[in-house]
Design a protein around this motif. Structure first.
Motif, short mmCIF file in Angstrom:
data_model
loop_
_atom_site.label_atom_id
_atom_site.label_comp_id
_atom_site.label_asym_id
_atom_site.label_seq_id
_atom_site.Cartn_x
_atom_site.Cartn_y
_atom_site.Cartn_z
N GLU A 66 -19.47 44.57 81.25
CA GLU A 66 -18.66 43.45 81.22
C GLU A 66 -17.04 43.80 81.10
O GLU A 66 -16.35 43.25 81.30
CB GLU A 66 -19.04 42.67 79.81
CG GLU A 66 -20.14 41.70 80.06
CD GLU A 66 -20.23 40.72 79.02
OE1 GLU A 66 -19.39 40.14 78.75
OE2 GLU A 66 -21.39 40.46 78.57
N GLU A 123 -23.61 36.36 83.15
CA GLU A 123 -22.16 37.10 83.49
C GLU A 123 -21.62 36.53 84.84
O GLU A 123 -20.41 36.36 84.83
CB GLU A 123 -22.36 38.65 83.44
CG GLU A 123 -22.67 39.18 82.07
CD GLU A 123 -23.23 40.71 82.50
OE1 GLU A 123 -23.15 41.21 83.25
OE2 GLU A 123 -23.80 41.29 81.27
N GLU A 153 -16.40 36.11 84.21
CA GLU A 153 -15.32 36.78 83.45
C GLU A 153 -15.50 38.19 83.52
O GLU A 153 -14.72 39.00 82.80
CB GLU A 153 -15.44 36.12 81.96
CG GLU A 153 -14.66 34.88 81.88
CD GLU A 153 -14.26 34.91 80.51
OE1 GLU A 153 -13.38 35.41 80.13
OE2 GLU A 153 -14.56 33.82 79.82
N LEU A 176 -13.33 41.01 73.33
CA LEU A 176 -14.50 40.78 73.06
C LEU A 176 -15.38 40.48 74.43
O LEU A 176 -14.94 40.54 75.61
CB LEU A 176 -14.97 39.25 72.30
CG LEU A 176 -14.26 39.17 71.24
CD1 LEU A 176 -14.54 37.67 70.67
CD2 LEU A 176 -14.82 40.27 70.26
N PHE A 177 -16.80 40.86 74.50
CA PHE A 177 -17.39 40.76 75.96
C PHE A 177 -17.97 39.39 75.94
O PHE A 177 -18.70 38.98 75.32
CB PHE A 177 -18.88 41.76 75.47
CG PHE A 177 -18.68 43.14 75.25
CD1 PHE A 177 -18.06 43.89 76.16
CD2 PHE A 177 -18.56 43.61 73.98
CE1 PHE A 177 -17.67 45.29 76.01
CE2 PHE A 177 -18.40 44.88 73.53
CZ PHE A 177 -17.64 45.49 74.46
N PRO A 178 -17.26 38.70 77.11
CA PRO A 178 -17.28 37.47 77.00
C PRO A 178 -18.66 36.68 77.11
O PRO A 178 -18.97 35.77 76.56
CB PRO A 178 -16.52 36.91 78.29
CG PRO A 178 -16.54 38.40 78.95
CD PRO A 178 -16.52 39.55 78.12
N SER A 179 -19.79 37.54 78.03
CA SER A 179 -20.92 36.68 78.09
C SER A 179 -21.87 36.96 76.89
O SER A 179 -23.03 36.56 77.00
CB SER A 179 -21.45 36.99 79.49
OG SER A 179 -21.91 38.15 79.58
N ARG A 234 -21.40 31.98 73.30
CA ARG A 234 -20.89 33.05 74.10
C ARG A 234 -19.46 33.24 73.69
O ARG A 234 -18.65 32.37 73.39
CB ARG A 234 -20.64 32.48 75.56
CG ARG A 234 -21.86 32.56 76.53
CD ARG A 234 -21.93 31.73 77.63
NE ARG A 234 -20.30 31.89 78.20
CZ ARG A 234 -20.36 32.66 79.24
NH1 ARG A 234 -20.97 33.15 79.84
NH2 ARG A 234 -18.94 32.63 79.76
N GLY A 243 -17.00 34.37 75.20
CA GLY A 243 -16.02 33.76 76.27
C GLY A 243 -15.63 32.57 75.96
O GLY A 243 -14.65 32.04 76.44
#
Ligand SMILES: Nc1ncnc2c1ncn2[C@@H]1O[C@H](COP(=O)(O)OP(=O)(O)OP(=O)(O)O)[C@@H](O)[C@H]1O
Ligand SMILES: [Mg+2]
Lengths: 418, 244
Positions: free
Chosen positions: A277, A399, A404, B91-94, B135, B137
């Motif tokens: 990510e 994802e 993103e 932040l890790f969006p997913s 999430r 994100g």
């Protein structure tokens, strides 16, 4: 944290997720999308609920389902004669699917788990195949024959028992090759890595072609010995029994899946997810990003190498041509297609992808070369209609839908300073 | 107070060929909030990256309580109790909010400690508890920033490096961020804060430093810098106008 508790929170999180991302996708294809959605609703429903159910099952139930699937898979060669008159042929296809599934599951660690685009995966398959071919003595024999040495036939390799040892040796060789090739290159990001790995595949093939004194060049190596079991009173030669190879492959795949699940549920799996990510953020969480990528790369290499050993020992003949990038059997591009078609990041996806990509061209053999056209059309269609693949892991699908995933490489910054 | 926690001496660093930092000298006192201000491109973020190990210094010394931490890997710096909340969204969006905060404790081996810490953090930052399954994100920029700060506390750090935490936030969110920083500091942690909202930054800081073109030009207490006409002319007037 108990892993059960973690699992539960994870799946709950996924339930809440489902409501949001789906809607944005619908907006993208308003008219054709809805008709398509209505038509395929039952299929998608089955795929999704099956996945959800499995994820929410208690541990023993999950174990039961998995065991059932393994038993079913193991029964395939036994059941085939009841389904088709040509069961011998279809058993060989099943074996081919076994090798493909093993390769796809291995490549999936690199592409699906660690998020590295590897276009030279077949290199490690070739490393395994050649390691076995050469160490089993078949290489020496091939060279002696092509040089018409007197008494060359005396070199014909027969020591099958060492198969198991050589399987292990090939695994180590590929691990080392993976680390050696990966160390300088895994600092590169996305597209560059893809190009360099593309190069690996070709380097290994060209080396095999030109290393005449060792590999007998483009002639290839034949008379590669078959595996045999020789323990106590049990003597069994795999010979040309496709079932035996099939079961061997199944065993390797099951062990691999077991390992993979353990690794992916551990902090290593979380580290991979983070790297996919946002690599920079992952590094600042203290994740050793290069080591983690290297681990995925080496794990994938080791599995491909096992596939190569089994392949070489079954077919009995390999040449550099067996390892072409676009080879219709196990070329890097085909294996990647299996992973992408089946869905990245999970276990079921690559297996389904491998089965389809090997099965479909065989099934439509009667239409001649047009089958490749049909096959290509099916691939394109699936990718248009279901870009995340047939059975993607939930996290990976999220994802992709979120769109993103950022590509920043910390190493541009880190290296610059060093 | 009074002892130096972090000290940079003549630090030279950069990306590729050119240097961005041309010999930075900076002292961060233990238990204080130190605010680093300066125009865009001065090298403020570069200082923080060099301290946190994302960038390796070419020359100079970086010490934490006298121990040399210059050039260590990010993991090693983290294990010394220094965490970095970067300028960009990180932040890790997913991943869910909860998983993101868990990620902050990645280097911790002891699961019991991880659980205790995350529960404590969820108590202190309601957003972590209330929106744990969402999430990351899908949170607003301000909400994400709070979660990032919460995540940084997973390691129970001695020094928090914060890069423009209030940028892009509305006045209330900004106030919440500054309030949170003050709270963190009152909990005994040292903070090195980079701010474009220099007035608000200096107002909560015990010490301030002004950077320009890769060097620290001025140092002083927060209030003395606020009152300094030179600083006011150079930065304070321009900064709020630049970055609403
Ligand atoms: N990843 C990078 N690669 C190359 N150059 C960079 C990189 N990051 C920053 N720089 C350069 O380093 C210099 C200082 O950047 P830095 O981000 O430290 O400034 P800053 O003081 O944080 O500015 P701002 O207030 O805009 O955040 C700039 O000239 C910039 O061009
Ligand atoms: Mg900056």
């Amino acid at each position: 944290m108990s892993s059960d508790a973690e699992d539960r929170t994870r799946s709950q999180a996924e339930v809440t997720q489902e409501a949001t991302p789906g809607s944005t996708r619908q907006e993208g294809r308003p008219i054709q999308g809805s008709a398509w959605k209505r038509l395929t609703w039952p299929a998608r429903r089955v795929l999704r609920t099956a996945g959800d159910r499995y994820d929410r099952m208690a541990k023993p139930a999950r174990l039961g389902v998995s065991a059932g699937m393994v038993v079913l898979a193991a029964a395939v060669p036994v059941l085939l004669p009841y389904v088709t008159a040509d069961s011998g042929y279809w058993t060989s296809v099943a074996t081919k699917i076994g090798i493909a599934a093993l390769l796809a599951l291995g490549l999936n660690v690199v592409v699906g788990f660690a998020g590295l685009l590897d276009l030279g995966y077949v290199a490690f398959f070739a490393v395994g195949a050649y390691t076995f071919a050469l160490l089993s003595g078949a290489g020496r024999y091939a060279i002696a024959i092509s040089r018409s040495q007197p008494n060359a036939f005396k070199l014909l390799p027969t020591w099958h028992m060492y198969f198991w040892l050589l399987l292990f040796v090939a695994l180590l060789v590929a691990l080392i090759a993976g680390v050696v090739l990966g160390t300088p290159t895994l600092r590169l990001r996305g597209d560059y890595l893809a190009i360099v790995t593309l190069g690996f595949g070709e380097i290994v093939r060209i080396t095999a072609t030109n290393l005449n004194s060792l590999t007998d060049g483009s002639q290839g190596v034949n008379q590669i010995p078959h595996p045999a079991i020789n323990v106590g009173s049990v003597h069994y030669n795999f010979g040309l029994n496709n079932e035996a190879y099939y079961w061997l492959l199944l065993a390797v795949i099951v062990i691999w899946i077991f390992l993979l699940r353990r690794v992916n549920d551990s902090r290593i799996g979380r580290a991979w997810a983070a790297i996919r990510e946002d690599e920079l953020a992952a590094a600042s969480m203290g994740i050793p990003t290069i080591q983690m990528k290297l681990l995925a790369f080496a794990m994938g290499a080791a599995v491909a190498s096992l596939g190569g050993v089994i392949y070489a020992s079954q077919i009995g003949f390999i040449s550099p041509d067996s390892f072409q990038l676009f080879s219709s059997d196990f070329g890097s591009v085909i294996i990647l297609a299996m992973v992408v078609l089946g869905g990245m990041g999970g276990i079921a996806g690559p297996i389904v992808g491998a089965a389809l990509i090997i099965f479909l061209p065989e099934r439509f053999r009667f239409v001649g070369d047009a089958r490749f056209l049909i096959f290509g059309g099916v691939l394109v269609l699936v990718m248009v209609l279901r870009p995340q693949g047939i059975l993607p892991s939930r996290r990976r699908a999220a994802e992709l839908e979120g769109g993103e995933v950022r590509e920043t490489s910390v190493f541009e910054a880190r290296q610059a300073g060093s | 107070m009074g002892t130096a926690l972090l000290r940079l001496q003549g630090v030279v660093a950069g990306y590729g060929r050119g240097d961005v930092l041309h010999g930075v000298d900076l002292t961060v006192e233990e238990g204080a909030v130190t605010c680093l201000i300066g125009p865009n491109g001065a090298g403020k973020s570069t200082v923080l990256k060099t301290v946190s190990g994302l960038l390796r210094p070419k020359r100079g010394r970086i010490t934490l309580l006298g121990r040399d931490i210059g050039g260590l890997s990010p993991q090693a710096v983290l294990s010394h109790g220094v965490v970095h909340v970067p300028q960009e969204r990180s932040l890790f969006p997913s991943m869910s909010v909860w998983d993101n905060v868990l990620m902050g404790g990645f280097v911790l081996r002891d699961r019991a400690v991880v659980r205790r810490r995350i529960e404590h953090i969820a108590d202190r930052f309601p957003i972590v508890a209330n929106r744990r399954h969402e999430r990351a994100g899908s949170l607003s920029g301000g909400e994400q920033k709070i979660v990032e700060i919460a995540r940084a506390l997973m390691l129970d750090p001695v020094l928090v490096l914060m890069d423009e935490p209030s940028t892009g936030l509305d006045p209330r969110a900004r106030q919440l961020v500054f309030h949170t920083i003050t709270e963190i500091n009152e909990g005994g942690r040292t903070v090195l804060l980079v701010e474009q909202n220099a007035r608000s930054g200096l107002a909560i800081a015990h010490h301030g430093a002004v950077m320009e073109s890769g060097r620290v030009r001025l140092e002083g207490t927060g209030s003395s810098l606020l009152a300094d006409p030179e600083v006011a002319r150079l930065f304070l007037g321009a900064a709020p106008a630049n970055r609403g």
